[in-house]
Write an enzyme that holds these catalytic residues in place. Structure first.
Site, PDB file in Angstrom:
ATOM      1  N   HIS A 163      -9.612   2.147  -4.046  1.00 23.18           N
ATOM      2  CA  HIS A 163     -10.393   1.302  -3.140  1.00 23.18           C
ATOM      3  C   HIS A 163     -11.791   1.900  -2.973  1.00 23.18           C
ATOM      4  O   HIS A 163     -11.980   3.104  -3.161  1.00 23.18           O
ATOM      5  CB  HIS A 163      -9.749   1.254  -1.747  1.00 23.18           C
ATOM      6  CG  HIS A 163      -8.475   0.472  -1.675  1.00 23.18           C
ATOM      7  ND1 HIS A 163      -7.317   0.997  -1.158  1.00 23.18           N
ATOM      8  CD2 HIS A 163      -8.193  -0.799  -2.027  1.00 23.18           C
ATOM      9  CE1 HIS A 163      -6.362   0.070  -1.202  1.00 23.18           C
ATOM     10  NE2 HIS A 163      -6.861  -1.027  -1.721  1.00 23.18           N
ATOM     11  N   CYS A 250      -6.928   4.084   6.187  1.00 20.51           N
ATOM     12  CA  CYS A 250      -5.944   3.044   5.811  1.00 20.51           C
ATOM     13  C   CYS A 250      -4.903   2.756   6.878  1.00 20.51           C
ATOM     14  O   CYS A 250      -4.267   1.702   6.859  1.00 20.51           O
ATOM     15  CB  CYS A 250      -5.177   3.462   4.567  1.00 20.51           C
ATOM     16  SG  CYS A 250      -6.098   4.370   3.368  1.00 20.51           S
TER      17      CYS A 250
HETATM   18  C1  CIR Z   1      -1.396   1.199  -2.061  1.00 20.02           C
HETATM   19  O1  CIR Z   1      -1.454   1.621  -3.206  1.00 20.02           O
HETATM   20  O2  CIR Z   1      -1.726   0.059  -1.756  1.00 20.02           O
HETATM   21  C2  CIR Z   1      -0.917   2.139  -0.970  1.00 20.02           C
HETATM   22  N1  CIR Z   1       0.081   2.988  -1.494  1.00 20.02           N
HETATM   23  C3  CIR Z   1      -2.065   2.925  -0.407  1.00 20.02           C
HETATM   24  C4  CIR Z   1      -3.075   2.054   0.278  1.00 20.02           C
HETATM   25  C5  CIR Z   1      -4.218   2.821   0.818  1.00 20.02           C
HETATM   26  N2  CIR Z   1      -5.079   1.978   1.572  1.00 20.02           N
HETATM   27  C6  CIR Z   1      -6.388   2.154   1.693  1.00 20.02           C
HETATM   28  O3  CIR Z   1      -6.952   2.992   1.009  1.00 20.02           O
HETATM   29  N3  CIR Z   1      -7.050   1.326   2.482  1.00 20.02           N
END
Ligand code: CIR
Length: 255
Positions: A163, A250
């Site tokens: 991201h 997150c």
């Molecule tokens: C994913 O791969 O979507 C989750 N395991 C981690 C999401 C992390 N979110 C973020 O950076 N906003």
């Protein structure tokens, strides 16, 4: 800058170990994750936020990463359309909670995909990463919606990050943490930048909350740099979330 009053979080579910990941740090332990999550909530409360705690949802291993399913601004909320198929259904879990706080709620729809980990707010401007999770159609839909609410926005195409906020964090007062492929990006040259060293890459995802900065524990150079920028730092153990690619931002929606 305006202060945040609220945060929304979702408890981690026992299936967290089945969450998507690109790193090989072992499987998260749900008991430790729950404890780290409780301390994360306490940190938000110390920053003055009223925290709305949603229950765990065992159908979605990654649902603790609530930041990705909505963008909350001072004028509207936008429900995203997560590009990861296993996470797409998470968008249906958030609307009733958002309705408590927002009169105006918009949605990103196919063919657009968007995860709000790809969206970084800097004052009235929003940077939108185009990644494996957020496609150009989704990013452009978001630009249109933000303009409707008198914000501005621009696209940042990325090649390696999960991201956008994996590699950049705006800490208000013109201060920015930046890492990796974004280090020399022209869009961020106007900020007072601290370039996060490679061995501390995980700390590039830190989060400003009402004058303090929430940061992962164990990244001394970046923590020192943020302190020198003048911020009190709240250090948090986030090891179990790091194992599934999740960072400090997150785990909550802040508005
Ligand atoms: C994913 O791969 O979507 C989750 N395991 C981690 C999401 C992390 N979110 C973020 O950076 N906003």
């Amino acid at each position: 800058m305006s202060l945040f009053q609220h945060a929304i979080v979702r408890r981690p579910c026992p299936q967290l170990a089945e969450g998507l990941t690109s790193v090989d740090l072992g499987k998260p332990d749900i008991q430790i994750a729950l404890q780290q999550h409780r301390l994360y909530i306490a940190a938000l409360q110390i920053c003055g936020l009223e925290v709305d705690i949603l229950p765990e949802d065992f159908r979605f291993p990654d649902s603790v990463f609530v930041e990705d399913v909505a963008l909350c601004t001072s004028r509207c909320a936008i429900i995203t359309n997560p590009g990861a198929p296993s996470r797409n259904g998470e968008r249906n879990l958030i609307s009733s909670t958002l309705e408590k706080y927002f009169n105006d709620i918009e949605m990103i729809d196919f063919p657009g995909t968007l995860e709000a980990g790809d969206v970084m707010m800097a004052g009235e401007h929003f940077y939108i990463g185009v990644t494996g999770r957020t496609n150009e159609a989704g990013a452009k839909e978001l630009v249109k919606l933000l303009y409707k609410y008198d914000f501005s926005a621009s696209l940042v195409p990325l090649t390696s990050f999960l991201h956008l906020k994996t590699g950049v964090s705006y800490l208000e007062n013109n201060n920015l943490l930046v890492y990796g492929e974004l280090e020399d990006h022209p869009a961020f040259q106007k900020y007072n930048r601290f370039v996060v060293p490679k061995e501390e890459a995980y700390a590039a995802n830190s989060v400003w909350v009402n004058g303090k900065v929430l940061m992962p524990h164990g990244f001394p150079k970046t923590i020192q740099a943020v302190k020198e920028m003048g911020y009190p730092v709240i250090e948090l153990e986030l090891s179990e979330f790091q194992k599934v690619d999740g960072g400090a931002s997150c785990l909550s929606l802040r508005f």
